[in-house]
Design a protein around this motif. Structure first.
Motif, PDB file in Angstrom:
ATOM      1  N   GLN A 428       0.807  -1.220   0.000  1.00 43.56           N
ATOM      2  CA  GLN A 428       0.000   0.000   0.000  1.00 43.56           C
ATOM      3  C   GLN A 428       0.839   1.270   0.000  1.00 43.56           C
ATOM      4  O   GLN A 428       0.436   2.278  -0.565  1.00 43.56           O
ATOM      5  CB  GLN A 428      -0.920   0.018   1.233  1.00 43.56           C
ATOM      6  CG  GLN A 428      -1.961  -1.095   1.233  1.00 43.56           C
ATOM      7  CD  GLN A 428      -2.751  -1.135   2.517  1.00 43.56           C
ATOM      8  OE1 GLN A 428      -2.233  -0.828   3.591  1.00 43.56           O
ATOM      9  NE2 GLN A 428      -4.003  -1.524   2.449  1.00 43.56           N
ATOM     10  N   ASP A 429       1.984   1.219   0.672  1.00 45.65           N
ATOM     11  CA  ASP A 429       2.751   2.457   0.828  1.00 45.65           C
ATOM     12  C   ASP A 429       4.211   2.117   1.078  1.00 45.65           C
ATOM     13  O   ASP A 429       4.526   1.095   1.694  1.00 45.65           O
ATOM     14  CB  ASP A 429       2.191   3.282   2.005  1.00 45.65           C
ATOM     15  CG  ASP A 429       2.876   4.625   2.141  1.00 45.65           C
ATOM     16  OD1 ASP A 429       3.241   5.192   1.103  1.00 45.65           O
ATOM     17  OD2 ASP A 429       3.065   5.100   3.276  1.00 45.65           O
ATOM     18  N   VAL A 430       5.111   2.975   0.586  1.00 46.27           N
ATOM     19  CA  VAL A 430       6.546   2.841   0.831  1.00 46.27           C
ATOM     20  C   VAL A 430       7.070   4.219   1.211  1.00 46.27           C
ATOM     21  O   VAL A 430       6.824   5.200   0.496  1.00 46.27           O
ATOM     22  CB  VAL A 430       7.306   2.314  -0.407  1.00 46.27           C
ATOM     23  CG1 VAL A 430       8.787   2.145  -0.087  1.00 46.27           C
ATOM     24  CG2 VAL A 430       6.724   1.002  -0.881  1.00 46.27           C
ATOM     25  N   GLN A 431       7.769   4.287   2.336  1.00 44.45           N
ATOM     26  CA  GLN A 431       8.349   5.544   2.782  1.00 44.45           C
ATOM     27  C   GLN A 431       9.800   5.323   3.169  1.00 44.45           C
ATOM     28  O   GLN A 431      10.157   4.275   3.728  1.00 44.45           O
ATOM     29  CB  GLN A 431       7.577   6.111   3.989  1.00 44.45           C
ATOM     30  CG  GLN A 431       6.165   6.559   3.656  1.00 44.45           C
ATOM     31  CD  GLN A 431       5.478   7.214   4.834  1.00 44.45           C
ATOM     32  OE1 GLN A 431       6.025   7.281   5.929  1.00 44.45           O
ATOM     33  NE2 GLN A 431       4.270   7.713   4.622  1.00 44.45           N
ATOM     34  N   LEU A 432      10.623   6.322   2.880  1.00 47.15           N
ATOM     35  CA  LEU A 432      12.047   6.279   3.217  1.00 47.15           C
ATOM     36  C   LEU A 432      12.313   7.277   4.332  1.00 47.15           C
ATOM     37  O   LEU A 432      11.921   8.450   4.241  1.00 47.15           O
ATOM     38  CB  LEU A 432      12.896   6.623   1.991  1.00 47.15           C
ATOM     39  CG  LEU A 432      12.667   5.745   0.745  1.00 47.15           C
ATOM     40  CD1 LEU A 432      13.587   6.195  -0.386  1.00 47.15           C
ATOM     41  CD2 LEU A 432      12.900   4.282   1.067  1.00 47.15           C
ATOM     42  N   VAL A 433      12.970   6.811   5.387  1.00 48.51           N
ATOM     43  CA  VAL A 433      13.277   7.662   6.546  1.00 48.51           C
ATOM     44  C   VAL A 433      14.775   7.570   6.801  1.00 48.51           C
ATOM     45  O   VAL A 433      15.289   6.504   7.175  1.00 48.51           O
ATOM     46  CB  VAL A 433      12.494   7.211   7.801  1.00 48.51           C
ATOM     47  CG1 VAL A 433      12.809   8.136   8.971  1.00 48.51           C
ATOM     48  CG2 VAL A 433      10.996   7.188   7.521  1.00 48.51           C
ATOM     49  N   ASN A 434      15.474   8.677   6.614  1.00 48.81           N
ATOM     50  CA  ASN A 434      16.920   8.709   6.852  1.00 48.81           C
ATOM     51  C   ASN A 434      17.204   8.800   8.348  1.00 48.81           C
ATOM     52  O   ASN A 434      16.564   9.566   9.067  1.00 48.81           O
ATOM     53  CB  ASN A 434      17.555   9.897   6.134  1.00 48.81           C
ATOM     54  CG  ASN A 434      17.496   9.750   4.620  1.00 48.81           C
ATOM     55  OD1 ASN A 434      17.489   8.635   4.107  1.00 48.81           O
ATOM     56  ND2 ASN A 434      17.449  10.864   3.907  1.00 48.81           N
TER      57      ASN A 434
END
Length: 759
Positions: A428-434
């Protein structure tokens, strides 16, 4: 293939006739795929796929047939040739070249609508709906009743989120194309986006009544309507629709028709997956499996989410794939991966040992409920220790650590001895968090959601994280595309994670491998039972040890009756009870000797010997040395001093003088650890007003409630400042107790205490 070799037609590639229908084309494609798998025949597989994609698209097939027909007529259609040139440029990625060809055609022939529609569609493909809308408006300006122009205009308006205008365009396309199904379906989808579900369903029902619809078109519309019902939670109506489809295409129907039905259901499920309606899509896929032959690939079964599969349960191809992935990702077992479970197992084992040792060697008396609590605690610790030990042994039997793999259909998390399978259709969703430490970049978290469930992995480097996210999204798009075309079973890697294997974990979420050969004692339930049994085995030894310690503590103070009597009260059936009773009897015998030596025959107090002897007998019988003085006032406010407090020390002094210190203990009836009373003295105090006399009513009862001596009623002048001592001495005289002839102040009144009088 040699470059100069003439290109074969898609009909020749698939080996079908030019007039073959969609079912025959699909059947031929699957047969050729089985004969030429991509692993061994990549070039042939590519040709088969291109041919099938062309012939499975009605518009592309119609355009191809038209161009072939034109060439067969001698190539008189120069426009068709230039259209083909533009299409080939678009297919090759040369968008500018294709548009240049179309623009030159439109400059020469402004009314050539085929070129303008193709130009507008190229803008739609490139994400420029405004430019596409301009081209479609130009078509309708020159041909207002062209249904294709209205249809394409609706697509452009839909991309611009002008849904109301798009719905009007679709309606007009249906009006000018009265026998076309496409405008009705597009209108229904648009109405769904406008949240007018009932109107959308009605449009599909009206489309079913169009004249001359082939049977396959009718079935396709019914499948679409059922999928729409499932998408919006109308499960009861959807169930009726599924039953109707099942009855319309029974098991005795044409096998090719049933296979086609399965493909249509898969396409509808793909649409639902794209709308993140996983539950409805899986239900459709489960329904569609009944239309597939028994020997058909099971790729298009329902997709369970987050299934844990033991590596030992994977087929040989799957285990090899995981091994190869570990080599690529360097996902081998590290020292930390086994040290952590080993330390956790050791800590739990140590805690279990201390609990069992405390149960076995503790010397405090415990109740049944306390023993039950220890049994539950030991069972829980033993189960946890066994689970941790089992986990440690499993870690040591597998060479893998923890890493993530991207399968053709799934995201796979390798967790040492098992994998967690997340189907890409549920993404459903992909997020990148540094992540940063002290202001410096360290790594990037990739947070994904699969049907609402959060999955996290990490990548070293922002570029690597972005590439991974892009591959993830692209792979999901490819899976949905293949599913919508019924080609998922031809995808590579199906043997690595078979759909039948994952289906086994749909309900429980776990697929177990062959039974482990680990020791049975490492099973948590067996270990829990063993822990409870060990606690039960320590009950008798611990009670014997507690009993021995208690006797040792009581026996140390051999000159005191209190500890011995307390031991006998707490453990009347102890193996040391006879010794304790013998010591009590010996001590009471010495008390009697002292008493008889002081109360010589013929003395005034000799008559009190039976009273004290009865008290000592009660002590030996009840194992208590407690005497209670119960004071009751008739009119509290008329008596100036608290006699109830003064009587207790007076009686204690009396008994100490007669029997010796520590033989009997006197209290006022409050909480005591000395056991039940061997004597209860009740004194009622009242003031008789007419003659100003103070009256005491005295009674004494033994441990069984029997009267020890006859009740008394004593009176004295209330105005006498020593009236309390007078009454007490009169009481002693009447009972013939020691001290009756001695007028020393036995009763410590406030006045005597003030003068620091001593007994």
């Amino acid at each position: 293939m040699v470059k100069d070799e003439p290109r074969r037609s898609p009909y020749e590639v698939l080996g079908v006739a030019v007039d073959a229908d969609a079912r025959v084309i699909k059947k031929a494609y699957f047969e050729r795929i089985r004969q030429n798998p991509p692993e061994t025949h990549p070039e042939v597989f590519k040709q088969l796929r291109e041919a099938y994609e062309l012939l499975s698209d009605p518009e592309a097939r119609q355009a191809y047939d038209a161009s072939v027909a034109a060439q067969a007529e001698g190539g008189t259609s120069e426009e068709d040739a230039r259209l083909r040139e533009a299409v080939e440029l678009f297919d090759a990625g040369d968008t500018g070249g294709g548009r240049a060809v179309l623009n030159r055609m439109l400059l020469e022939q402004p009314d050539f609508h085929e070129a303008r529609l193709l130009l507008g569609r190229s803008f739609l493909w490139e994400g420029a709906p405004e430019a596409a809308l301009t081209e479609f408006d130009e078509v309708l300006k020159r041909a207002p009743e062209d249904w294709r122009g209205h249809m394409h205009r609706g697509w452009a308006l839909n991309r611009l989120s002008r849904l109301k205008e798009a719905a009007d365009a679709y309606w007009r396309a249906g009006k000018y194309g009265p026998s076309e199904v496409g405008p009705r379906v597009a209108l229904a989808d648009c109405l769904v986006e406008m949240r007018q579900v009932d109107d959308a369903l009605e449009v599909l029902v009206q489309a079913l009544s169009l004249p001359g619809l082939p049977r396959t078109e009718v079935l396709s519309l019914k499948i679409r309507r059922t999928a729409m019902l499932l998408e919006h939670g109308r499960d009861r109506e959807a169930a009726l629709g599924l039953n109707e489809l099942d009855a319309e295409v029974p098991a005795s129907a044409d096998p090719e028709l049933r296979r086609w039905m399965g493909a249509q259901v898969s396409a509808a499920a793909a649409h639902l997956f794209s709308q993140h309606k996983s539950h409805a899509a899986n239900r459709l896929l489960e329904f569609g499996r009944r239309f597939q032959p028994d020997d058909a690939p099971a790729a298009e079964m329902a997709f369970p989410n987050g299934v844990h599969v033991d590596i030992s349960a994977l087929p040989e191809a799957g285990q090899q794939w995981v091994h190869a992935g570990a080599e690529d990702a360097e996902g081998w077992r590290t020292q930390w991966s086994w040290v952590k479970p080993a330390a956790f197992t050791f800590a739990l084992a140590l805690a279990t040992f201390f609990v069992l040792a405390h149960c076995a060697f503790g010397t405090r008396e415990r109740s049944v409920s306390e023993w039950g609590g220890f049994a539950v605690l030991a069972a829980g610790l033993c189960a946890a220790t066994a689970f941790a030990a089992r986990r440690f042994l499993q870690v040591m039997t597998q060479p893998y650590g923890r890493f993530t793999l991207l399968h053709q259909l799934h995201l796979v998390e390798v967790m040492t001895d098992h994998v967690i399978v997340w189907p890409l259709v549920h993404l459903q969703d992909v997020q990148l968090v540094n992540q940063h430490a002290n202001g410096a970049y360290t790594y990037t978290l990739v947070e994904m959601r699969f049907n609402g469930r959060r999955v996290v992995t990490f990548c070293r480097g922002e570029r690597a994280a972005k590439d991974f996210a892009e591959r993830l999204v692209a792979q999901r798009r490819r899976v949905l595309e293949l599913l919508s075309r019924g080609l998922l079973s031809a995808e590579e890697g199906m043997a690595q994670l078979p759909a039948e294997l994952l289906a086994r974990g749909a309900s429980s979420g776990r697929v177990r491998g062959p039974r482990s050969r680990l020791p049975r004692v490492t099973h948590p339930l067996v270990a829990a039972g063993l822990g409870a049994l060990l606690v039960g085995a320590t009950v008798i030894p611990q009670r014997r040890a507690t009993e021995a310690r208690a006797w040792q503590q009581a026996a140390v103070q051999s000159s005191e009756l209190g500890p011995l009597l307390k031991f006998l009260r707490a453990r009347p059936d102890s193996r040391f009870s006879a010794q304790a009773q013998a010591r009590v009897d010996a001590e009471l015998a010495r008390v009697r000797e002292r008493l008889e030596s002081r109360l010589a025959p013929g003395s005034p107090a000799a008559s009190s010997l039976p009273f004290f002897t009865g008290l000592l007998d009660a002590v030996a019988r009840t194992h208590s040395r407690r005497v209670v003085v119960d004071w009751a006032e008739a009119s509290r406010g008329q008596i100036p001093e608290d006699v109830s407090v003064a009587l207790v020390p007076a009686w204690q002094r009396l008994l100490d003088e007669a029997l010796g210190r520590g033989v009997l203990v006197v209290d006022a009836g409050r909480d005591s650890k000395e056991g039940p009373p061997v004597l209860t003295v009740r004194v009622g105090d009242a003031l008789r007003l007419p003659d100003r006399h103070r009256v005491w009513s005295v009674s004494a009862k033994g441990p069984g409630g029997e009267e020890v001596v006859a009740p008394l009623e004593l009176t004295a002048d209330a105005t006498d400042p020593k009236v309390t001592e007078v009454l007490f001495h009169a009481w002693m005289d009447r009972w013939h107790l020691p001290g009756a002839g001695d007028r020393r102040p036995l009763l410590l009144t406030a006045s005597i205490l003030a003068r620091s009088a001593k007994p």
